[in-house]
Design a protein around this motif. Structure first.
Motif, PDB file in Angstrom:
ATOM      1  N   UNK A  17      63.699 -36.437  90.040  1.00 22.43           N
ATOM      2  CA  UNK A  17      63.401 -37.576  90.916  1.00 22.43           C
ATOM      3  C   UNK A  17      62.170 -38.265  90.345  1.00 22.43           C
ATOM      4  N   UNK A  18      62.405 -39.188  89.402  1.00 18.40           N
ATOM      5  CA  UNK A  18      61.288 -39.822  88.713  1.00 18.40           C
ATOM      6  C   UNK A  18      60.455 -40.684  89.653  1.00 18.40           C
ATOM      7  N   UNK A  19      61.097 -41.370  90.604  1.00 15.07           N
ATOM      8  CA  UNK A  19      60.333 -42.203  91.530  1.00 15.07           C
ATOM      9  C   UNK A  19      59.314 -41.356  92.288  1.00 15.07           C
ATOM     10  N   UNK A  20      59.734 -40.208  92.772  1.00 11.05           N
ATOM     11  CA  UNK A  20      58.806 -39.341  93.482  1.00 11.05           C
ATOM     12  C   UNK A  20      57.721 -38.826  92.548  1.00 11.05           C
ATOM     13  N   UNK A  21      58.101 -38.530  91.303  1.00  7.55           N
ATOM     14  CA  UNK A  21      57.110 -38.038  90.337  1.00  7.55           C
ATOM     15  C   UNK A  21      56.047 -39.089  90.053  1.00  7.55           C
ATOM     16  N   UNK A  22      56.432 -40.358  89.986  1.00  6.43           N
ATOM     17  CA  UNK A  22      55.458 -41.413  89.712  1.00  6.43           C
ATOM     18  C   UNK A  22      54.446 -41.563  90.839  1.00  6.43           C
ATOM     19  N   UNK A  23      54.842 -41.239  92.060  1.00  5.04           N
ATOM     20  CA  UNK A  23      53.919 -41.312  93.186  1.00  5.04           C
ATOM     21  C   UNK A  23      53.157 -40.007  93.393  1.00  5.04           C
ATOM     22  N   UNK A  24      53.829 -38.869  93.241  1.00  7.15           N
ATOM     23  CA  UNK A  24      53.218 -37.590  93.606  1.00  7.15           C
ATOM     24  C   UNK A  24      52.554 -36.875  92.444  1.00  7.15           C
ATOM     25  N   UNK A  25      52.620 -37.460  91.237  1.00  4.41           N
ATOM     26  CA  UNK A  25      51.810 -36.967  90.120  1.00  4.41           C
ATOM     27  C   UNK A  25      50.573 -37.841  90.059  1.00  4.41           C
ATOM     28  N   UNK A  26      49.423 -37.232  90.208  1.00  2.43           N
ATOM     29  CA  UNK A  26      48.164 -37.970  90.339  1.00  2.43           C
ATOM     30  C   UNK A  26      47.342 -37.819  89.071  1.00  2.43           C
ATOM     31  N   UNK A  27      46.739 -38.935  88.652  1.00  2.72           N
ATOM     32  CA  UNK A  27      45.770 -38.920  87.558  1.00  2.72           C
ATOM     33  C   UNK A  27      44.375 -38.824  88.162  1.00  2.72           C
ATOM     34  N   UNK A  28      43.647 -37.822  87.731  1.00  2.75           N
ATOM     35  CA  UNK A  28      42.258 -37.638  88.156  1.00  2.75           C
ATOM     36  C   UNK A  28      41.379 -37.616  86.911  1.00  2.75           C
ATOM     37  N   UNK A  29      40.280 -38.365  86.936  1.00  3.39           N
ATOM     38  CA  UNK A  29      39.362 -38.394  85.797  1.00  3.39           C
ATOM     39  C   UNK A  29      37.937 -38.177  86.301  1.00  3.39           C
ATOM     40  N   UNK A  30      37.213 -37.310  85.615  1.00  4.96           N
ATOM     41  CA  UNK A  30      35.776 -37.134  85.823  1.00  4.96           C
ATOM     42  C   UNK A  30      35.046 -37.618  84.586  1.00  4.96           C
ATOM     43  N   UNK A  31      34.073 -38.470  84.788  1.00  7.81           N
ATOM     44  CA  UNK A  31      33.191 -38.893  83.706  1.00  7.81           C
ATOM     45  C   UNK A  31      31.795 -38.357  83.988  1.00  7.81           C
ATOM     46  N   UNK A  32      31.273 -37.568  83.041  1.00 14.64           N
ATOM     47  CA  UNK A  32      29.913 -37.018  83.150  1.00 14.64           C
ATOM     48  C   UNK A  32      29.696 -36.319  84.490  1.00 14.64           C
ATOM     49  N   UNK A  33      30.726 -35.563  84.905  1.00 16.87           N
ATOM     50  CA  UNK A  33      30.608 -34.763  86.105  1.00 16.87           C
ATOM     51  C   UNK A  33      30.929 -35.475  87.401  1.00 16.87           C
ATOM     52  N   UNK A  34      31.203 -36.769  87.374  1.00 23.82           N
ATOM     53  CA  UNK A  34      31.551 -37.516  88.583  1.00 23.82           C
ATOM     54  C   UNK A  34      33.031 -37.861  88.560  1.00 23.82           C
ATOM     55  N   UNK A  35      33.746 -37.516  89.624  1.00 24.64           N
ATOM     56  CA  UNK A  35      35.138 -37.959  89.722  1.00 24.64           C
ATOM     57  C   UNK A  35      35.147 -39.447  90.086  1.00 24.64           C
ATOM     58  N   UNK A  36      35.729 -40.252  89.212  1.00 24.90           N
ATOM     59  CA  UNK A  36      35.753 -41.697  89.435  1.00 24.90           C
ATOM     60  C   UNK A  36      37.163 -42.260  89.538  1.00 24.90           C
ATOM     61  N   UNK A  37      38.171 -41.481  89.161  1.00 20.78           N
ATOM     62  CA  UNK A  37      39.563 -41.932  89.230  1.00 20.78           C
ATOM     63  C   UNK A  37      40.371 -40.883  89.981  1.00 20.78           C
ATOM     64  N   UNK A  38      41.087 -41.325  91.004  1.00 24.82           N
ATOM     65  CA  UNK A  38      42.086 -40.487  91.683  1.00 24.82           C
ATOM     66  C   UNK A  38      43.185 -41.431  92.141  1.00 24.82           C
TER      67      UNK A  38
END
Length: 707
Positions: free
Chosen positions: A293-314
């Motif tokens: 179910x790719x549509x569900x995967x595109x919504x329920x797979x989350x990109x999270x990024x931390x830069x220099x110890x701070x989470x700035x992308x979710x």
């Protein structure tokens, strides 16, 4: 699962992989502003993605002049959601025997960096083509003058992506017209409009001009070279190169850049990670997912990024790359989705010491990570460098009218995209909407407050206008700075994804930024409304939008019943689900009206047919047997006389004229029907003498009653 350092064969199956990058020495990545601001320098800045990743030098403010309804005064006043956002001007001037309507009048030094407009003549029946004029630095002679359609995107100044409408499939009179050619001025800029047609405030009777003008203002004393048309000829080679570059695909890694990547299965509730543990700047991020179910995967797979110890992308992966959870392939200056499923972004994302990127699977299905890859360049971190941020949230099954409201304007309310505390630059957003009914959801205007403003310095004329198009059109379009990869939910229940990305019209803020968008729907329904925001900020900046894994894990909406509670007649074969085999005239579409009592609130609607036209529909029969076939049919003042027959048998005629809209269930007789597909033939016989002759027919449902 904790990340693992990659010290084994990279082809080895792993749930999570961690990659370390490093180099000695870093280089800066922004353009210098030693010379005067000019058309040439602004064009260079436009295609320097790294410029957004540092506080601007020289600094500037970005504001907007627009035709917003001047009844919009304050949140506690009645006109806060006033909607006649057209033909409102700063003032009217008399010049050389003509009236000029002043659209913008601002002191410099500065630059106009985006103009959007759409227009029509009195009563919406004629396309206007009034004259647009630009006056610079106090001159009484316009430096730019011509029909508005020519100046904005008709080739009067420039062609190509810097001056273009939206989809060529959109009727011309319903297009948004965009000009991204930067127009700098040293001291002052005044833009006016004139026409021979009646112009009244709000265009209740006369010509309607909707417009938005984004402009920069630099500090007093900043050297700016005022625009003149000769510069277009002198810079023709550069302009052509810039135009080509804006349309190019992707970012090509350069010497000195490092690559990091991983791939493999991502189990439910698991994480896959990349670690970048030396200074640098991400220049390219690509993700490819596979799933049952790719549509569900595109919504329920989350990109999270931390830069220099701070989470700035979710952010859900699909929203981060501007496609929602379903769209056609498309390309902008900052994002791309390929036919093969690669999703890439080209934001420059610097960090001082370390970055961590994670893909998090919030769903119950396994997701295949075919690609999770970054390209990282050197970067010298300094006191102007900024971290990249992205936030996402969804109003799920939200009522489109605020509580107690019964009318569209009275029902409108402000949705907060994001409120930021800190210092940085706002650079864009994506809006994913699943609409619950047959009506436009995006009448509302953006309201952007910078550094504690009590009235927004950006206030618009409609959600679709903010995103570069107009008149709620559903056609696909892509452009460097705005896109609608899917618009099926604009007129009907379904999904719409709009993106606007900023370059020269980025919005710097020193203390705070608040972005609200009016949710101004034409009907009281329910919908999913999910804004994603993109911005840069100095370390320590905060915002009010926090990760929401529970909402990201919800099943995605695929049909109207996923966002709206609907009544369905037991055993009904819904008319809107029947396959149209043939029609000899007219138009066929589903029609949703949630106040008539139709099953599923929807009927199959055949309109504008002529007497003698036929509509051939296919419906299923599960088991062979003898059935009474009943049809729930709509009747109204503009509905015709129709004959309904099954599989070519003698039919039954019904006169569907009625003084009000209603429906009733009627018998088509009792028939022996074998298991399989059967055909319902609808013929427009004519019209009742009292009817409006518009050739209408509506089928709510069929019911098969075993005898």
């Amino acid at each position: 699962m904790k990340p693992m350092r990659w010290t084994v064969d990279p082809c080895r199956r792993m749930r999570s992989a961690l990659i370390t990058l490093g180099w000695a020495g870093c280089l800066g990545a922004t353009a210098a502003f030693g010379a005067a601001i000019s058309l040439e320098s602004l064009l260079d800045e436009m295609v320097d993605r790294a410029a957004l990743a540092r506080l601007p030098d020289p600094p500037y403010t970005c504001r907007q002049a627009s035709s917003y309804d001047r009844g919009t005064v304050a949140p506690d006043q009645p006109g806060w959601f006033a909607n006649m956002d057209r033909s409102h001007f700063v003032r009217i001037e008399e010049r050389n025997g003509r009236k000029e309507y002043v659209m913008m009048d601002e002191a410099g030094p500065g630059a106009v960096v985006r103009i959007w407009a759409t227009w029509h003549g009195p009563g919406g029946k004629n396309f206007s083509n009034g004259t647009l004029r630009f006056y610079f630095d106090g001159s009484d002679t316009p430096a730019i003058e011509g029909p508005i359609s020519e100046v904005l995107d008709g080739g009067g100044l420039i062609t190509g992506p810097l001056a273009e409408g939206v989809s060529p499939k959109t009727p011309y009179g319903q297009r948004g017209h965009n000009l991204y050619l930067p127009i700098p001025y040293a001291k002052h800029c005044k833009i006016t409009y004139s026409t021979d047609v009646l112009v009244d405030r709000g265009a209740y009777k006369g010509e309607a001009l909707y417009y938005q003008i984004n402009y920069r203002t630099y500090p007093e004393g900043t050297a700016v070279k005022t625009f003149d048309r000769q510069q277009l000829d002198a810079l023709r080679g550069k302009i052509d190169a810039i135009q080509r570059r804006l349309l190019e695909s992707g970012v090509r890694p350069q010497p000195g850049w490092r690559m990091a990547q991983t791939a493999g299965p991502l189990a439910p509730k698991d994480t896959r990670e990349l670690l970048l543990d030396h200074p640098g700047a991400i220049r390219l991020l690509t993700v490819r997912l596979t799933a049952a179910d790719l549509e569900q995967a595109l919504r329920s797979t989350v990109l999270e990024i931390e830069f220099d110890g701070e989470r700035t992308v979710w952010c859900p992966v699909g929203e981060f790359f501007g496609r929602g959870y379903r769209s056609a392939p498309f390309r902008t200056w900052y994002t791309e989705v390929t036919p093969e499923g690669d999703m890439s972004c080209f934001w420059v994302m610097p960090y001082q010491q370390q970055a961590r990127l994670r893909l998090i699977n919030l769903s119950s299905q396994e997701v295949g990570v075919g690609k999770f890859q970054v390209a990282v360049s050197p970067w010298t971190w300094d006191d102007r460098s900024l971290h990249f941020h992205a936030t996402w949230h969804q109003l799920t099954k939200v009522r489109s009218f605020r509580e107690g409201a019964t009318k569209p304007g009275e029902g409108a309310f402000d949705v907060n995209y994001v409120t930021i505390q800190g210092r940085g630059v706002y650079v864009g957003d994506t809006l994913t909407v699943f609409n619950g009914t047959d009506a436009w959801w995006g009448e509302g205007d953006e309201k952007i407050y910078v550094d504690g403003e009590t009235f927004p310095s950006h206030i618009g004329t409609g959600t679709e206008d903010y995103y570069g198009y107009a008149w709620c059109r559903p056609e696909f379009f892509q452009s460097p700075f705005h896109a609608e990869p899917i618009g099926e939910g604009n007129f009907h229940p379904g999904l719409t994804v709009n993106s606007r990305y900023r370059a020269l019209d980025a919005i710097p803020f020193n203390r705070s930024l608040r972005f609200d968008m009016e949710l101004w729907h034409w009907r009281n329904t329910q919908l999913n409304y999910a804004p994603t925001t993109f911005w840069y900020a100095r370390p320590g900046a905060t915002c009010n939008i926090q990760p929401d894994p529970a909402t990201a894990a919800l099943p995605v909406a695929r049909e109207r019943a996923d966002v709206v509670e609907v009544y369905r007649v037991p055993g009904a074969i819904e008319g809107e689900t029947l396959k149209v085999i043939e029609k000899t005239g007219g138009e066929v579409e589903p029609q949703v009206i949630d106040s008539l009592g139709w099953s599923n609130d929807t009927q199959l609607w055949w309109k504008f047919a002529k007497p003698g036209d036929r509509l051939l529909l296919e419906f299923p029969v599960a088991e062979s047997g003898r059935y009474e076939v009943r049809a729930n049919l709509t009747k109204a003042i503009d509905y015709g006389i129709v004959r309904l027959s099954l599989d070519g048998r003698p039919g039954v005629e019904f006169d569907r004229y009625h003084t009000a809209v209603a429906h009733d269930e009627l018998s088509l007789g009792t028939h022996r029907l074998e298991a399989g597909n059967h055909r319902l033939i609808v013929t427009l016989v004519g019209h009742n003498p009292q009817a409006l002759k518009k050739g209408m027919f509506g089928l709510d449902y069929l019911r098969l009653i075993a005898q």
